[in-house]
Design an enzyme around this catalytic site. Structure first.
Site, PDB file in Angstrom:
ATOM      1  N   PHE A 129      27.400  60.342  79.879  1.00 17.71           N
ATOM      2  CA  PHE A 129      26.698  61.586  80.161  1.00 17.71           C
ATOM      3  C   PHE A 129      26.066  61.496  81.553  1.00 17.71           C
ATOM      4  O   PHE A 129      25.419  60.506  81.880  1.00 17.71           O
ATOM      5  CB  PHE A 129      25.614  61.815  79.095  1.00 17.71           C
ATOM      6  CG  PHE A 129      24.982  63.169  79.158  1.00 17.71           C
ATOM      7  CD1 PHE A 129      25.633  64.273  78.641  1.00 17.71           C
ATOM      8  CD2 PHE A 129      23.734  63.336  79.728  1.00 17.71           C
ATOM      9  CE1 PHE A 129      25.049  65.532  78.697  1.00 17.71           C
ATOM     10  CE2 PHE A 129      23.142  64.594  79.786  1.00 17.71           C
ATOM     11  CZ  PHE A 129      23.800  65.690  79.269  1.00 17.71           C
ATOM     12  N   ASP A 198      22.453  53.975  74.678  1.00 16.17           N
ATOM     13  CA  ASP A 198      21.946  55.339  74.547  1.00 16.17           C
ATOM     14  C   ASP A 198      22.472  55.889  73.225  1.00 16.17           C
ATOM     15  O   ASP A 198      23.689  55.979  73.026  1.00 16.17           O
ATOM     16  CB  ASP A 198      22.421  56.190  75.733  1.00 16.17           C
ATOM     17  CG  ASP A 198      21.783  57.576  75.719  1.00 16.17           C
ATOM     18  OD1 ASP A 198      21.456  58.075  74.622  1.00 16.17           O
ATOM     19  OD2 ASP A 198      21.633  58.167  76.805  1.00 16.17           O
ATOM     20  N   TYR A 223      16.284  66.177  70.091  1.00 14.05           N
ATOM     21  CA  TYR A 223      16.645  67.574  69.780  1.00 14.05           C
ATOM     22  C   TYR A 223      18.078  67.743  69.297  1.00 14.05           C
ATOM     23  O   TYR A 223      18.490  68.853  68.988  1.00 14.05           O
ATOM     24  CB  TYR A 223      16.376  68.499  70.976  1.00 14.05           C
ATOM     25  CG  TYR A 223      16.990  68.060  72.297  1.00 14.05           C
ATOM     26  CD1 TYR A 223      18.327  68.274  72.569  1.00 14.05           C
ATOM     27  CD2 TYR A 223      16.217  67.448  73.277  1.00 14.05           C
ATOM     28  CE1 TYR A 223      18.878  67.878  73.772  1.00 14.05           C
ATOM     29  CE2 TYR A 223      16.757  67.052  74.489  1.00 14.05           C
ATOM     30  CZ  TYR A 223      18.087  67.271  74.731  1.00 14.05           C
ATOM     31  OH  TYR A 223      18.635  66.873  75.917  1.00 14.05           O
ATOM     32  N   LYS A 224      18.839  66.658  69.235  1.00  9.24           N
ATOM     33  CA  LYS A 224      20.219  66.765  68.745  1.00  9.24           C
ATOM     34  C   LYS A 224      20.208  66.547  67.225  1.00  9.24           C
ATOM     35  O   LYS A 224      19.712  67.387  66.495  1.00  9.24           O
ATOM     36  CB  LYS A 224      21.107  65.776  69.495  1.00  9.24           C
ATOM     37  CG  LYS A 224      21.262  66.190  70.962  1.00  9.24           C
ATOM     38  CD  LYS A 224      21.973  65.170  71.807  1.00  9.24           C
ATOM     39  CE  LYS A 224      22.081  65.666  73.249  1.00  9.24           C
ATOM     40  NZ  LYS A 224      22.305  64.577  74.205  1.00  9.24           N
ATOM     41  N   ARG A 379      34.311  71.670  71.751  1.00  7.26           N
ATOM     42  CA  ARG A 379      33.553  70.606  71.081  1.00  7.26           C
ATOM     43  C   ARG A 379      32.890  71.162  69.819  1.00  7.26           C
ATOM     44  O   ARG A 379      32.225  72.198  69.872  1.00  7.26           O
ATOM     45  CB  ARG A 379      32.504  70.104  72.069  1.00  7.26           C
ATOM     46  CG  ARG A 379      31.912  68.780  71.742  1.00  7.26           C
ATOM     47  CD  ARG A 379      31.069  68.298  72.906  1.00  7.26           C
ATOM     48  NE  ARG A 379      29.850  69.100  73.021  1.00  7.26           N
ATOM     49  CZ  ARG A 379      28.665  68.594  73.362  1.00  7.26           C
ATOM     50  NH1 ARG A 379      28.540  67.315  73.649  1.00  7.26           N
ATOM     51  NH2 ARG A 379      27.609  69.369  73.447  1.00  7.26           N
TER      52      ARG A 379
HETATM   53  C1  LIG Z   1      21.843  64.759  75.449  1.00  9.04           C
HETATM   54  C2  LIG Z   1      21.877  63.519  76.255  1.00  9.04           C
HETATM   55  C3  LIG Z   1      20.868  63.229  77.164  1.00  9.04           C
HETATM   56  C4  LIG Z   1      19.774  64.228  77.379  1.00  9.04           C
HETATM   57  O1  LIG Z   1      18.835  63.814  78.316  1.00  9.04           O
HETATM   58  P1  LIG Z   1      17.540  64.710  78.548  1.00  9.04           P
HETATM   59  O2  LIG Z   1      16.657  63.827  79.316  1.00  9.04           O
HETATM   60  O3  LIG Z   1      17.017  65.138  77.224  1.00  9.04           O
HETATM   61  O4  LIG Z   1      17.969  65.926  79.304  1.00  9.04           O
HETATM   62  C5  LIG Z   1      20.914  62.020  77.850  1.00  9.04           C
HETATM   63  N1  LIG Z   1      21.931  61.153  77.652  1.00  9.04           N
HETATM   64  C6  LIG Z   1      22.929  61.409  76.792  1.00  9.04           C
HETATM   65  C7  LIG Z   1      24.020  60.430  76.597  1.00  9.04           C
HETATM   66  C8  LIG Z   1      22.936  62.603  76.070  1.00  9.04           C
HETATM   67  O5  LIG Z   1      23.926  62.878  75.230  1.00  9.04           O
END
Ligand SMILES: *Cc1c(COP(=O)(O)O)cnc(C)c1O
Length: 420
Positions: A129, A198, A223-224, A379
């Site tokens: 990401f 992560d 939030y996921k 997705r």
């Molecule tokens: C959703 C996600 C993030 C989100 O980061 P924020 O700091 O909340 O914007 C970070 N890393 C990964 C791998 C994600 O899937």
């Protein structure tokens, strides 16, 4: 061939089916985007309203003590710990995933510099990401390390004498492919590197055991799959063998050993508490607690193991139905078929029209999302807490109709929005 009545039979036998009642889901919506933003827990609006009216309105500043606000990051951390194979007192809910990555990567680089100064490289995955890569790029530049981006099997073979840190996302956000956390951590340790995981697409979605994998650091998203609401606090875990070594760089007063002594010098709190920075957003923390309660409600029904079993059954069914009912429409599968390599989402590919197909599905109430690439990706996230097997059937029927009637060609489905 699978039929609608087969899906209904699976729902009737589903031991987790009552958990759907914990959520407010709009009428007529099949929500396949809980991997981006979990839905609203039914208990959240009243709980948040009570926090505003009573804890803030009546309790005022006293609520830091009387409503348990001050310890909330630790209390939520202990709940998250049960989902990821950590122990009580090892996790805090705080800040965002990006910020927590900054903290743990910085701490990992400090440890590497002290223990193995010749190690100058951070290894990650090119398809990680982007925020993870951007944070790593910034920190590497500032601290004099090199960021090396690789793909697939190259990652394992690149781990060598100069690797300081291996930083990976457990489940890939675009493809839903899942790394073998235990094997990669072992390989990285054998090469002398630290490992950061992560868990943004794993916590609450797949079984994670940080101690069994002997990981060094982990971060994840609120939030996921944790259903904490838009922009919910994220979390951070540090293995106890590292937690007391080095300050994390955001050495704010909530990470101080005695914040209310108001001393002019910084003394880090022991353990994970030093990974807090400043005052935390209580209303957002309270919303996150409502989200976590939906996952903890699954515990008497088998917990993460039962959720994972249903998640795999849902994604298996989706793949099977797409192949049976949408054959000949140019869809490919980007997600691994092998269970051990699959997270809780399924990603389809299509050379043209992927964006418009997703828009047409959203207009029909089937909410997934689109990720650009080569090829583009449609997705679909599958959350066993509230999705029914019947929902999977109907989602695939809508997809079939959008394709067979060429509905996606309509101009209104081909306009770009800011958030995809
Ligand atoms: C959703 C996600 C993030 C989100 O980061 P924020 O700091 O909340 O914007 C970070 N890393 C990964 C791998 C994600 O899937």
């Amino acid at each position: 061939m699978t039929r609608l009545q087969d899906c209904r039979a699976l729902d009737a036998q589903d031991p987790l089916r009552a958990l759907r009642d914990l959520f407010t889901l709009p009428e007529g919506v099949i929500y396949l985007d809980g991997n981006s933003l979990g839905p609203l827990p039914k208990a959240a609006p009243d709980r948040i309203a009570r926090a505003v009216r009573e804890e803030w309105g009546e309790g005022l500043i006293r609520s830091w003590n009387t409503a348990g606000w001050f310890e909330l990051p630790q209390r939520l951390g202990d709940q998250i710990a049960t989902l990821v194979g950590a122990r009580p007192g090892e996790v805090v809910a705080t800040d965002s995933t990006s910020i927590n990555l900054f903290k743990v990567l910085s701490a990992a680089l400090s440890i590497a510099r002290a223990d193995a100064p010749a190690r100058r490289t951070v290894v990650s995955e090119r398809s990680n990401f982007p925020t993870d890569l951007y944070i790593a790029e910034g920190l590497c530049r500032e601290r004099g390390f090199t960021l090396q981006l690789l793909e697939g099997e190259q990652i394992r073979s690149a781990l060598a004498d100069d690797t300081a840190v291996l930083m990976l996302t457990h489940v890939n956000y675009r493809t839903g492919a899942m790394h073998d956390m235990r094997a990669l951590t072992r390989t990285a340790h054998a090469a002398g590197a630290l490992v950061i995981w992560d868990l943004a697409h794993s916590a609450g979605a797949v079984e994670v055991d940080l101690h069994a994998a002997d990981a060094d650091f982990a971060i994840g998203c609120g939030y996921k799959y944790l259903n904490g609401g838009p922009g919910a606090p994220a979390f951070v875990w540090v293995h106890p063998r590292h937690a007391d070594r080095f300050w994390q760089p955001l050495s704010g007063w909530w990470g101080h050993a005695t914040p209310f002594a108001f001393t002019p010098d910084y003394q880090p709190a022991p353990g994970i508490q030093r990974y807090l920075c400043g005052t935390q957003p209580m209303l957002s923390m309270i919303a996150l607690e409502c989200g976590l309660a939906t996952l903890l409600a699954a515990r008497p029904l088998g917990g993460m193991a039962a959720l994972r079993r249903k998640s795999l059954a849902l994604t298996d069914l989706f793949i099977q139905l797409v192949e049976e009912r949408c054959e000949g429409y140019g869809l490919g599968l980007a997600t691994p078929r092998e269970h051990a390599l699959r997270g809780s989402q399924v990603c389809l590919t299509r050379e043209v029209g992927a964006y418009a197909i997703v828009q047409a599905l959203v207009a029909r109430g089937v909410i997934g999302d689109f990720r650009a690439g080569r090829p583009d990706i449609l997705r679909f996230g599958f959350t066993p807490l509230y999705l029914r097997f019947e929902d999977v059937w109907h989602a695939v029927e809508h997809l079939r109709e959008v394709l067979s009637e060429e509905e996606w060609q309509r101009p209104e489905f081909n306009r770009q929005h800011a958030v995809t």
